[in-house]
Design a protein around this motif. Structure first.
Motif, PDB file in Angstrom:
ATOM      1  N   LEU A   3      18.320  -2.576 -40.959  1.00  0.00           N
ATOM      2  CA  LEU A   3      19.501  -1.747 -41.445  1.00  0.00           C
ATOM      3  C   LEU A   3      18.143  -0.885 -42.525  1.00  0.00           C
ATOM      4  O   LEU A   3      18.865  -0.141 -43.175  1.00  0.00           O
ATOM      5  N   VAL A 222      27.189  -1.505 -42.029  1.00  0.00           N
ATOM      6  CA  VAL A 222      27.068  -2.411 -41.836  1.00  0.00           C
ATOM      7  C   VAL A 222      26.190  -3.971 -42.243  1.00  0.00           C
ATOM      8  O   VAL A 222      25.951  -3.432 -42.994  1.00  0.00           O
ATOM      9  N   GLU A 225      20.971  -7.057 -40.284  1.00  0.00           N
ATOM     10  CA  GLU A 225      19.785  -5.944 -40.506  1.00  0.00           C
ATOM     11  C   GLU A 225      19.246  -5.421 -39.014  1.00  0.00           C
ATOM     12  O   GLU A 225      19.141  -4.342 -38.562  1.00  0.00           O
ATOM     13  N   LEU A 227      20.059  -4.535 -36.098  1.00  0.00           N
ATOM     14  CA  LEU A 227      21.413  -3.576 -35.777  1.00  0.00           C
ATOM     15  C   LEU A 227      22.204  -3.004 -34.483  1.00  0.00           C
ATOM     16  O   LEU A 227      23.513  -2.571 -34.725  1.00  0.00           O
ATOM     17  N   HIS A 230      26.097  -4.932 -34.600  1.00  0.00           N
ATOM     18  CA  HIS A 230      26.863  -4.395 -35.387  1.00  0.00           C
ATOM     19  C   HIS A 230      28.023  -3.158 -34.242  1.00  0.00           C
ATOM     20  O   HIS A 230      27.446  -2.636 -33.002  1.00  0.00           O
ATOM     21  N   LYS A 309      22.567   3.732 -45.533  1.00  0.00           N
ATOM     22  CA  LYS A 309      22.519   2.485 -44.813  1.00  0.00           C
ATOM     23  C   LYS A 309      23.644   2.888 -44.003  1.00  0.00           C
ATOM     24  O   LYS A 309      24.983   1.631 -43.218  1.00  0.00           O
TER      25      LYS A 309
END
Length: 349
Positions: A3, A222, A225, A227, A230, A309
């Motif tokens: 992130l 998001v 950290e 990804l 997510h 972000k």
């Protein structure tokens, strides 16, 4: 990719509160991935980068007036209700966000309109997206939807602090919007004027329309950290046969196939055949695209300038290359490009 790779300093004054005075006169930054060049143009110059039989893929979703203001029973407190998704037309159940959320409990009733002819009851407040409301309304479904339209307001994003103005109803909608169902505009398409579309058509550019009803999940922050952890909210997409044929013909002829916006790109990448052609599809997608990612359908894209972000910035980084996008965004800040919904545009070749 983490992130923190997608953070950058964005001066608040570069967040566009108003659209450009004319749709096709926003600025356009043109990135050439192969040559690693950056050009500064106007949006109407887009036509210079396309030739006969190239394909522009448009998202024809239409934004409905999803923001309502009601009053809570007994206390009369003003409550904002943001309609997210219709769950059941017959029982008039909707997923919504409410603000301030802490004041709303199951069983509370909300009243809308001066005559309080529209009432909603909170029946669930445990959904991941907020609350579930049941609207209580004496009348047909068509009359109910008309009432929502009458009482609703154009759902401008929260970063725009000013009041909604009459022109927003038109400008927060693409000129080719047809299929109602989005709670946010597919913003890359806002730059196309009737005149520019006509010029592109005369030049022999082919158009293909797909539908992705933009939900607020597109803009959800998001919060992890890593990804890969997510989860995107699901959004409804329709890829009709007629459009699929135009796009696949463009691929076969090795033409430019340009996704107008991140929503189009996500729709296209959600229904790819084993030989990298597009399939028809009607259903839902929660596809999250971030680097590294191999794109199968579009070989160019139009997009706006996105916030730090955001999942939108991640997709654009996957398409253009993370370092190249970083360089382009530094240039955009320096040259005072306008960011976000009503901001300027980027063409990535």
């Amino acid at each position: 990719m983490k992130l923190s790779n997608f953070n950058f300093d964005l001066p608040a004054e570069l967040l566009a509160e108003y659209p450009a005075s004319n749709r096709d006169e926003a600025r356009l930054m043109v990135l050439n991935r192969k040559e690693k060049t950056i050009e500064h143009k106007m949006f109407k110059d887009l036509i210079d980068y396309f030739n006969e039989d190239d394909v522009l893929v448009l998202n024809n979703t239409k934004v409905f007036p999803a923001r309502l203001f009601g009053n809570k029973e007994k206390t009369g407190a003003r409550i904002e209700v943001f309609l997210l998704r219709e769950l059941n037309p017959e029982t008039r159940l909707w997923d919504v966000l409410v603000d301030p959320a802490r004041k709303i409990r199951i069983g509370n009733k909300l009243y809308f309109g001066d005559d309080e002819s529209l009432v909603a009851e909170v029946i669930d407040n445990t959904t991941s997206r907020g609350r579930t409301l049941r609207f209580l309304f004496d009348g047909s479904y068509e009359e109910f939807r008309n009432k929502l339209t009458e009482l609703g307001e154009t759902p401008l994003p929260k970063y725009i602090k000013r009041d909604v103005e009459p022109e927003d109803a038109d400008r927060y909608q693409t000129i080719y919007a047809k299929e109602e169902g989005a709670v946010a505009a597919p913003t890359a398409g806002l730059h196309f004027s009737k005149h520019l579309l006509k010029r592109l058509e005369i030049k022999g550019i082919n158009f293909a329309e797909v539908t992705l009803h933009v939900g607020l999940g597109t803009f959800s922050p998001v919060e992890v950290e890593d990804l890969s952890k997510h989860k995107m909210d699901s959004e409804e997409i329709i890829l009709p046969q007629s459009s699929v044929d135009v796009i696949n013909t463009g691929i076969e002829r090795k033409k430019r196939v340009c996704a107008v916006g991140t929503t189009v790109m996500r729709a296209l990448e959600s229904s790819v055949s084993s030989n990298n052609m597009l399939n028809t599809y009607a259903g839902w997608t929660n596809k999250f695209i971030f680097p590294p990612y191999d794109f199968s359908i579009a070989n160019c894209m139009v997009t706006n300038f996105h916030t730090p972000k955001s999942t939108l910035l991640m997709m654009v980084s996957a398409f253009a290359g993370h370092d190249f996008i970083k360089e382009a965004y530094e240039e955009a800040v320096k040259e005072k490009y306008r960011f976000y919904t009503y901001g300027d545009a980027m063409l990535i070749l």
